[in-house]
Design a protein around this motif. Structure first.
Motif, PDB file in Angstrom:
ATOM      1  N   PHE A 116       2.631   4.452   1.606  1.00 49.77           N
ATOM      2  CA  PHE A 116       2.994   3.110   2.243  1.00 49.77           C
ATOM      3  C   PHE A 116       4.208   3.290   3.228  1.00 49.77           C
ATOM      4  N   GLY A 117       4.059   2.310   4.213  1.00 49.05           N
ATOM      5  CA  GLY A 117       5.120   1.980   4.910  1.00 49.05           C
ATOM      6  C   GLY A 117       6.033   0.928   3.835  1.00 49.05           C
ATOM      7  N   TYR A 137      -3.172  -3.676   4.333  1.00 48.68           N
ATOM      8  CA  TYR A 137      -2.920  -4.743   3.227  1.00 48.68           C
ATOM      9  C   TYR A 137      -1.947  -5.966   3.460  1.00 48.68           C
ATOM     10  N   PHE A 147       3.728   6.268  -4.439  1.00 48.66           N
ATOM     11  CA  PHE A 147       2.743   6.538  -5.649  1.00 48.66           C
ATOM     12  C   PHE A 147       3.613   7.216  -6.928  1.00 48.66           C
ATOM     13  N   TYR A 179       1.244   2.904  -8.974  1.00 46.48           N
ATOM     14  CA  TYR A 179       2.424   2.794  -7.918  1.00 46.48           C
ATOM     15  C   TYR A 179       3.739   1.888  -8.449  1.00 46.48           C
ATOM     16  N   TYR A 231     -11.266   6.593 -10.409  1.00 44.12           N
ATOM     17  CA  TYR A 231     -10.072   7.129  -9.939  1.00 44.12           C
ATOM     18  C   TYR A 231      -8.938   5.818 -10.197  1.00 44.12           C
ATOM     19  N   PHE A 275      -6.220  -3.643  -6.630  1.00 44.38           N
ATOM     20  CA  PHE A 275      -4.925  -3.800  -7.168  1.00 44.38           C
ATOM     21  C   PHE A 275      -4.714  -4.514  -7.895  1.00 44.38           C
ATOM     22  N   ARG A 288      -8.108  10.711 -12.953  1.00 45.91           N
ATOM     23  CA  ARG A 288      -9.556  10.394 -12.701  1.00 45.91           C
ATOM     24  C   ARG A 288     -10.216  10.463 -13.998  1.00 45.91           C
ATOM     25  N   TYR A 332      -4.803   2.421   6.380  1.00 41.22           N
ATOM     26  CA  TYR A 332      -5.124   1.005   5.606  1.00 41.22           C
ATOM     27  C   TYR A 332      -4.363   0.134   5.999  1.00 41.22           C
ATOM     28  N   LEU A 390      -1.877  -6.407  -3.860  1.00 38.49           N
ATOM     29  CA  LEU A 390      -2.116  -5.865  -2.565  1.00 38.49           C
ATOM     30  C   LEU A 390      -3.586  -6.482  -2.141  1.00 38.49           C
ATOM     31  N   GLY A 435       7.773  -0.763   0.156  1.00 40.64           N
ATOM     32  CA  GLY A 435       6.252  -0.407   0.134  1.00 40.64           C
ATOM     33  C   GLY A 435       5.915   0.346  -1.170  1.00 40.64           C
ATOM     34  N   PRO A 436       4.856   0.143  -1.888  1.00 38.91           N
ATOM     35  CA  PRO A 436       4.548   0.894  -2.992  1.00 38.91           C
ATOM     36  C   PRO A 436       4.657   2.289  -2.853  1.00 38.91           C
ATOM     37  N   TYR A 453      -9.647  -0.745   6.863  1.00 37.82           N
ATOM     38  CA  TYR A 453      -9.517   0.751   6.643  1.00 37.82           C
ATOM     39  C   TYR A 453     -10.254   1.482   7.882  1.00 37.82           C
ATOM     40  N   ILE A 480      -4.682   4.756 -10.100  1.00 37.93           N
ATOM     41  CA  ILE A 480      -3.468   5.150  -9.461  1.00 37.93           C
ATOM     42  C   ILE A 480      -2.551   4.107 -10.041  1.00 37.93           C
ATOM     43  N   LEU A 488       1.327  -4.729   4.591  1.00 33.47           N
ATOM     44  CA  LEU A 488       1.682  -3.113   4.448  1.00 33.47           C
ATOM     45  C   LEU A 488       0.551  -2.147   5.118  1.00 33.47           C
ATOM     46  N   ALA A 495      -9.829   5.603  -1.530  1.00 33.96           N
ATOM     47  CA  ALA A 495      -8.819   5.030  -2.101  1.00 33.96           C
ATOM     48  C   ALA A 495      -8.363   3.982  -1.435  1.00 33.96           C
ATOM     49  N   ASN A 521      -9.231  12.126   0.008  1.00 34.83           N
ATOM     50  CA  ASN A 521      -9.145  11.966  -1.433  1.00 34.83           C
ATOM     51  C   ASN A 521      -7.837  12.237  -1.791  1.00 34.83           C
ATOM     52  N   GLN A 522      -6.804  11.446  -1.327  1.00 34.05           N
ATOM     53  CA  GLN A 522      -5.420  11.798  -1.643  1.00 34.05           C
ATOM     54  C   GLN A 522      -4.713  10.197  -1.564  1.00 34.05           C
ATOM     55  N   PRO A 523      -3.792  10.291  -2.688  1.00 35.06           N
ATOM     56  CA  PRO A 523      -3.298   8.985  -2.854  1.00 35.06           C
ATOM     57  C   PRO A 523      -2.504   8.579  -1.459  1.00 35.06           C
ATOM     58  N   GLN A 524      -2.425   7.108  -1.292  1.00 34.24           N
ATOM     59  CA  GLN A 524      -1.993   6.453  -0.025  1.00 34.24           C
ATOM     60  C   GLN A 524      -0.433   6.684   0.045  1.00 34.24           C
TER      61      GLN A 524
END
Lengths: 114, 112
Positions: free
Chosen positions: B103-104, B35, A46, A36, A32, A104, A51, B33, B43, A43-44, B48, A34, B91, A99, B98-101
């Motif tokens: 971020f703040g 970082y 998405f 960013y 997987y 990174f 996949r 999470y 990062l 912050g990063p 977690y 991603i 961060l 995830a 199962n979804q992207p994160q």
């Protein structure tokens, strides 16, 4: 441990041109990936994910390509705009983790010249 | 809608002091999470949380670092006896399964 590296730390393109940001990953078990985007002081964010059962995925003005044979990931940005200037990170995840434990890379700084 | 919120946005403290950094995740996100990001770097995973499971603390750099997540929502990252090398942006991110994160914008920590 595994690492995700980026081929170039900086990329400068002319507004309107297409941008290609590359990423090499080292763990062939990663399934997987991603991309960013991180703007200064933020912050990063998405952008797009893919996949390992796919080799291409398209979003709005962005396309991610995955070449598992050479463990290479790329992000293509069409008609690059000044607002695309940022640092772009790729991240990989190994099966069985989540995830949150993505590895990174150090990022590629994209600068768009008007 | 509301995103991930972190506070304070900036923190300056003297070496040796303790600091607490707060993260309010997106409502309903089960995963949270932390970082650390040094200047010009990627990062670094710290810790977690997922639901009621024991947290994965494998990324914490030393026993001076700890984190809690109360009631499955707000999280606090604590750094005790801060050192200059702790200076970085911290961060927080949250996600559904199962979804992207998401971020703040981070807390920029400076240790004098």
């Amino acid at each position: 441990g595994e690492s995700v590296g980026l081929h170039l730390p900086t990329l400068s393109v002319q507004e309107g041109d297409n941008s290609i940001i590359n990423c090499a990953y080292s763990n062939s078990a990663s399934d997987y990936f991603i991309w960013y985007k991180q703007e200064s002081g933020k912050g990063p964010q998405f952008i797009i994910d893919i996949r390992s059962n796919m080799d291409k995925r398209q979003g709005q003005r962005v396309t991610v390509l995955l070449n598992k044979t050479v463990k290479h990931l790329s992000l293509q940005i069409a008609a690059t705009q000044p607002g695309d200037s940022a640092v772009y990170f790729c991240a990989e995840t190994i099966p069985g983790t989540n995830a949150g434990k993505s590895t990174f890379g150090d990022g590629t700084t994209l600068t768009v010249k008007p | 809608g509301a995103g991930v919120s972190q506070s304070p946005s900036n923190k300056v403290t003297e070496k040796g002091k303790d600091v607490e950094l707060r993260c309010d995740p997106i409502s309903g996100h089960t995963a949270l999470y932390w970082y650390r990001q040094s200047l010009g770097q990627g990062l670094e995973f710290l810790i977690y949380f997922q639901g009621n499971s024991a947290p994965d603390k494998s990324g914490l750099p030393s026993d001076r670092f700890s984190a809690e997540r109360t009631g499955g929502s707000v999280s606090t990252l604590t750094i005790q006896r801060t050192q200059q090398e702790d200076s970085a942006v911290y961060l927080c991110a949250s996600s559904s399964n199962n979804q992207p994160q998401h971020f703040g914008d981070g807390t920029r920590l400076s240790i004098l």
